[in-house]
Each structure stands twice: as C-alpha cells, then as structure tokens.
Design an enzyme around this catalytic site. Structure first.
Site, short mmCIF file in Angstrom:
data_model
loop_
_atom_site.label_atom_id
_atom_site.label_comp_id
_atom_site.label_asym_id
_atom_site.label_seq_id
_atom_site.Cartn_x
_atom_site.Cartn_y
_atom_site.Cartn_z
N CYS A 55 0.93 -1.14 -0.01
CA CYS A 55 -0.02 -0.20 -0.02
C CYS A 55 0.95 1.12 -0.05
CB CYS A 55 -0.74 0.00 1.19
SG CYS A 55 -1.92 1.30 1.26
N CYS A 59 0.50 4.81 6.91
CA CYS A 59 -0.18 4.36 8.25
C CYS A 59 1.05 3.83 9.39
CB CYS A 59 -1.59 3.79 8.22
SG CYS A 59 -2.45 4.59 6.80
N CYS A 62 0.21 0.04 10.43
CA CYS A 62 -0.01 -0.88 9.53
C CYS A 62 1.01 -2.12 8.77
CB CYS A 62 -0.84 -0.21 8.10
SG CYS A 62 -1.99 -1.40 7.22
N CYS A 99 -16.86 -8.98 5.54
CA CYS A 99 -16.09 -7.71 5.46
C CYS A 99 -14.85 -8.06 4.49
CB CYS A 99 -15.64 -7.32 6.57
SG CYS A 99 -16.93 -6.94 7.72
N CYS A 130 -19.63 -5.84 3.65
CA CYS A 130 -19.02 -4.47 3.97
C CYS A 130 -17.57 -4.65 3.10
CB CYS A 130 -18.55 -4.75 5.61
SG CYS A 130 -17.61 -3.23 5.97
N CYS A 190 -19.31 2.62 8.55
CA CYS A 190 -18.55 1.91 9.47
C CYS A 190 -17.39 2.70 9.72
CB CYS A 190 -18.16 0.43 9.26
SG CYS A 190 -17.11 -0.27 10.22
N ARG A 262 -17.76 -2.01 17.91
CA ARG A 262 -17.02 -3.29 17.61
C ARG A 262 -15.87 -3.42 18.39
NH1 ARG A 262 -16.76 -3.59 12.24
NH2 ARG A 262 -18.94 -4.17 12.24
N1 SAM Z 1 -6.87 0.63 3.29
C1 SAM Z 1 -7.88 0.74 3.54
C2 SAM Z 1 -7.97 1.95 4.72
O1 SAM Z 1 -7.05 2.10 5.12
O2 SAM Z 1 -9.05 2.49 5.03
C3 SAM Z 1 -8.54 -0.51 4.28
C4 SAM Z 1 -7.57 -1.36 5.23
S1 SAM Z 1 -7.34 -0.81 6.76
C5 SAM Z 1 -6.06 -2.00 7.03
C6 SAM Z 1 -8.47 -0.95 7.69
C7 SAM Z 1 -8.14 -0.47 9.43
O3 SAM Z 1 -7.40 -1.15 10.08
C8 SAM Z 1 -7.23 0.79 9.47
O4 SAM Z 1 -8.03 2.10 9.49
C9 SAM Z 1 -6.84 0.54 10.90
O5 SAM Z 1 -7.77 1.35 11.72
C10 SAM Z 1 -7.19 -0.95 11.13
N2 SAM Z 1 -5.71 -1.31 11.33
C11 SAM Z 1 -4.68 -1.72 10.35
N3 SAM Z 1 -3.67 -1.97 11.11
C12 SAM Z 1 -3.84 -2.09 12.42
C13 SAM Z 1 -3.10 -2.53 13.78
N4 SAM Z 1 -1.97 -2.95 13.60
N5 SAM Z 1 -3.68 -2.61 14.99
C14 SAM Z 1 -4.95 -1.84 14.83
N6 SAM Z 1 -5.58 -1.67 13.79
C15 SAM Z 1 -5.25 -1.79 12.70
FE1 SF4 Z 2 -2.74 1.34 3.36
FE2 SF4 Z 2 -2.82 -0.01 5.92
FE3 SF4 Z 2 -3.01 2.78 5.71
FE4 SF4 Z 2 -5.20 1.11 4.67
S1 SF4 Z 2 -4.41 1.47 6.83
S2 SF4 Z 2 -4.36 2.86 3.68
S3 SF4 Z 2 -3.97 -0.61 4.02
S4 SF4 Z 2 -1.30 1.42 4.99
#
Ligand code: SAM
Ligand code: SF4
Ligand code: DTB
Length: 323
Positions: A55, A59, A62, A99, A130, A190, A262
């Site tokens: 990606c 973040c 992530c 989802c 979802c 959501c 949730r």
């Molecule tokens: N890329 C899309 C986005 O960012 O909207 C969808 C997938 S993203 C993985 C969905 C959510 O997963 C993120 O917004 C975050 O809140 C949660 N998430 C991702 N990694 C995480 C982690 N290590 N611990 C807790 N929540 C996490």
């Molecule tokens: Fe990409 Fe992870 Fe950020 Fe979603 S949360 S935009 S998958 S880096």
C-alpha cells in the site's frame, strides 16, 4: 430519549465521562446499551483481505504499508470465485456479515468493478456485505450503493491533533470527505479508530468527538486496540491499560447509543475478563474467524466458549434470516 442522540459533544464533557469512577461509567454505559440493544446479543463479522500489502500510504500501525518491512505476504486482488467461496464458509460458521479489505489508498474504477461483482454474489448468499478499500469518490460510493453494498468501512483512526504523528500521506479531511461521500450515497457508515498508539486522553476524547459529532453517528464503530507490528514505527509501542480500553468502549457507547460498537483488532491479546467487561460496557460486535486481515484472531473455539460462558448469542441479521 432522543436527547441522548447528540452531535454537539464538547471536550470537557467527554473528559468528564472518562474521569467518572469506573462503576459509575460502566453503569451509565450499560443502562444506555439496554435501552437500544439486546445486551446479550453480539453481531459477528468475518474479515477477508482481498488484496494484501504494497500500500502506498504510510499509516504507522499498518502491516500492509509499502513503506515498512513487515514481512507480510503480498497478494494481488483475489478472484470473485475465491472470495465468494470464503464467504460461504464464513456463513456456515455463523457470520452474518462478510467484510472485505484491500491494501489500497483508493480503488481504481477497474478494481471497483471486480469488488462490485463480489458484493452482488455474496449478497445473493443472504449475507450482509462490507468493504474497506480506502478513499472513494462520490461516484464510486454511489456505484457501491447501487450494487447493494451494506457497509463501507473507513476509519478516522485517531484525533485530528494526533493524526499527523501517524499518517502523512493523506489528511484527516481526506478521510472526512470519503465518509461524507459514503453517507451521501445512503450506505451504512462503519467508522472508528485505534487506541494504544501512544495517544493521550484528550486524543481518545478527540477521536470519539469526531465520530459522535459527524452529521449522523456511524452505524458501526470499530474500536481497534493497536496490534504492534514488527517493522512499523509503532512496533515497540507499550500496551494500553485494559481498564482504559474498557473506559473507551463505555464512553463510545454513551456518546453513540444506537451504533454497533465493535471490539475490532487486538482481541487476541485481551483476556476473557477484559472482553466480558467490554461487552458489559456496550460493545456488541466482533470479528470472528481465523484472521483479521493479516493478523490472527482468537481461536474460533475459544470465542465460542467465551460466548457460552457469558450467555451471549450471535445476532442474526435480517439478511441472514431471509436466506
Ligand atoms: N486501506 C484501507 C483503509 O485504510 O481504509 C482499508 C484497510 S485498513 C487495514 C483498515 C483499518 O484497519 C485501519 O484504518 C486501521 O484502523 C485498522 N488497522 C490496521 N492495522 C492495524 C493494527 N496494527 N492494529 C490495529 N488496527 C489496525
Ligand atoms: Fe494502506 Fe494500511 Fe493505511 Fe489502509 S491502513 S491505507 S492498507 S497503509
Ligand atoms: C477495522 O477498523 N478493523 C479491521 C477492519 N476495520 C477492516 C481491520 C483490523 C486490521 C488489524 C491488522 C491486520 O490484521 O491487518
């Protein structure tokens, strides 16, 4: 009664909730929960990562960000057939909602067509659907609504103030714009965030204020407990105090009485007792199955045993009843 549904929370009011003696906070949250929900029913969703890794966003939490070496197994967008067969298995195991998440900044129009086909076929199994695909334009949100998508997940993740310490590649306003497009399309929203990223109490208040002060409360509010991922900037982050986590759930329940709250990421590092406390505080939805997107969930048998010990039953959605 409707005065409990508010969109004008102030920082002081939210701080005061967090500072209540624990028993008072829990009593208040549980009293509100009982007015709007069956306190012994929990909605169950199963997650599937339909496109994993690489990606372009940064973040800091992530595992799928291409900016960090997390060792996650990359995967291109899955075929419709593969995704639908996973949904069938999830339905057999009792999930009412399926989802699907993709490691995208935003979907291309071509990718969107493929996810639309997934939604149509999974809907025809009688499941709720979802998607979480990143940012959407209004046109894309409208197309998903037209295809029958029930929920779109897009999180604000933290307070506006803490946000820039966590993500630099898109703004808080970008996220709010996507949420507005989803709301305008008529789909269920959501939207939630993550706690335990080193934020302070005011940031937790700010996250919940952002959510509760939206024009409509999100229908579903995932509260994620950070899963520290090796290779990410938050890998060494110390864990949030479990009592503070339960308080966050209770305050979310009080501020958004009609929303499903949730227990999202992080359940596999929560004790049964903490989860029980969170259900009492008003959490009424979980992810269930083998995995979240890339990290493990508690074993399915362990979740079933916990539900049994607590007298909790899975909430059967209208979609599932009609199937
Ligand atoms: N890329 C899309 C986005 O960012 O909207 C969808 C997938 S993203 C993985 C969905 C959510 O997963 C993120 O917004 C975050 O809140 C949660 N998430 C991702 N990694 C995480 C982690 N290590 N611990 C807790 N929540 C996490
Ligand atoms: Fe990409 Fe992870 Fe950020 Fe979603 S949360 S935009 S998958 S880096
Ligand atoms: C949300 O708020 N949490 C879920 C869901 N929405 C997509 C995802 C959690 C991901 C946790 C880390 C992983 O397994 O990737």
């Amino acid at each position: 009664m409707t005065s409990e549904i508010r969109h004008d929370w102030t920082l002081q009011e939210v701080q005061a909730l967090f500072e209540l003696p624990f028993a008072d906070l829990m009593f208040r949250a549980q009293s509100i929960h009982r007015k709007y929900f069956d306190p012994n029913a929990v909605q169950i969703s199963t997650l599937l990562s339909i496109k994993t890794g690489t990606c372009p966003e940064d973040c800091a939490y992530c595992p799928q960000s291409g900016h960090y070496k997390t060792g996650v197994q990359k995967q291109k967008l899955m075929s419709v057939e593969e995704v639908v067969s996973s949904a069938k298995i999830a339905k057999e195991k009792g999930a009412s909602r399926f989802c699907m998440g993709a490691g995208w900044r935003n979907p291309t129009d071509h990718d969107l067509e493929q996810t639309i086909e997934m939604v149509k076929q999974i809907k025809s199994l009688g499941m709720e659907t979802c998607l979480t695909l990143g940012m959407l334009t209004q046109e894309q949100a409208n197309k998903l609504k037209e295809a029958g998508l029930d929920y779109y997940n897009h999180n604000v993740d933290t307070s506006p103030e803490y946000y820039e310490k966590i993500i630099t590649t898109r703004t808080y306003q970008d996220r709010l714009d996507t949420l507005e497009a989803v709301r305008q399309s008529g789909m269920n929203v959501c939207c939630g965030g993550i706690v335990g990223m080193g934020e302070d109490l005011n940031d937790r208040c700010g996250l919940l204020m952002t959510l509760a002060n939206l024009p409509e409360h999100p229908d579903s509010v995932p509260i994620n407990k950070l899963i520290p991922i090796e290779g990410t900037p938050l890998a060494q982050q110390s864990e949030i105090d479990p009592i503070d986590f339960a308080r966050t759930i209770a305050v979310a329940r009080i501020m958004m009485p009609k929303s499903f709250v949730r227990l999202s990421a992080g359940r596999n590092t929560m004790s049964d007792e903490l989860q029980a406390m969170c259900f009492f505080a008003g959490a009424n939805s979980i992810h269930y199955g083998e995995k979240l997107l890339v990290t493990p969930l508690p074993e399915e048998e362990k979740d079933q045993a916990l539900f049994q010990r607590l007298g909790v039953k899975p909430l059967v959605s209208e979609a599932t009843q009609c199937a």
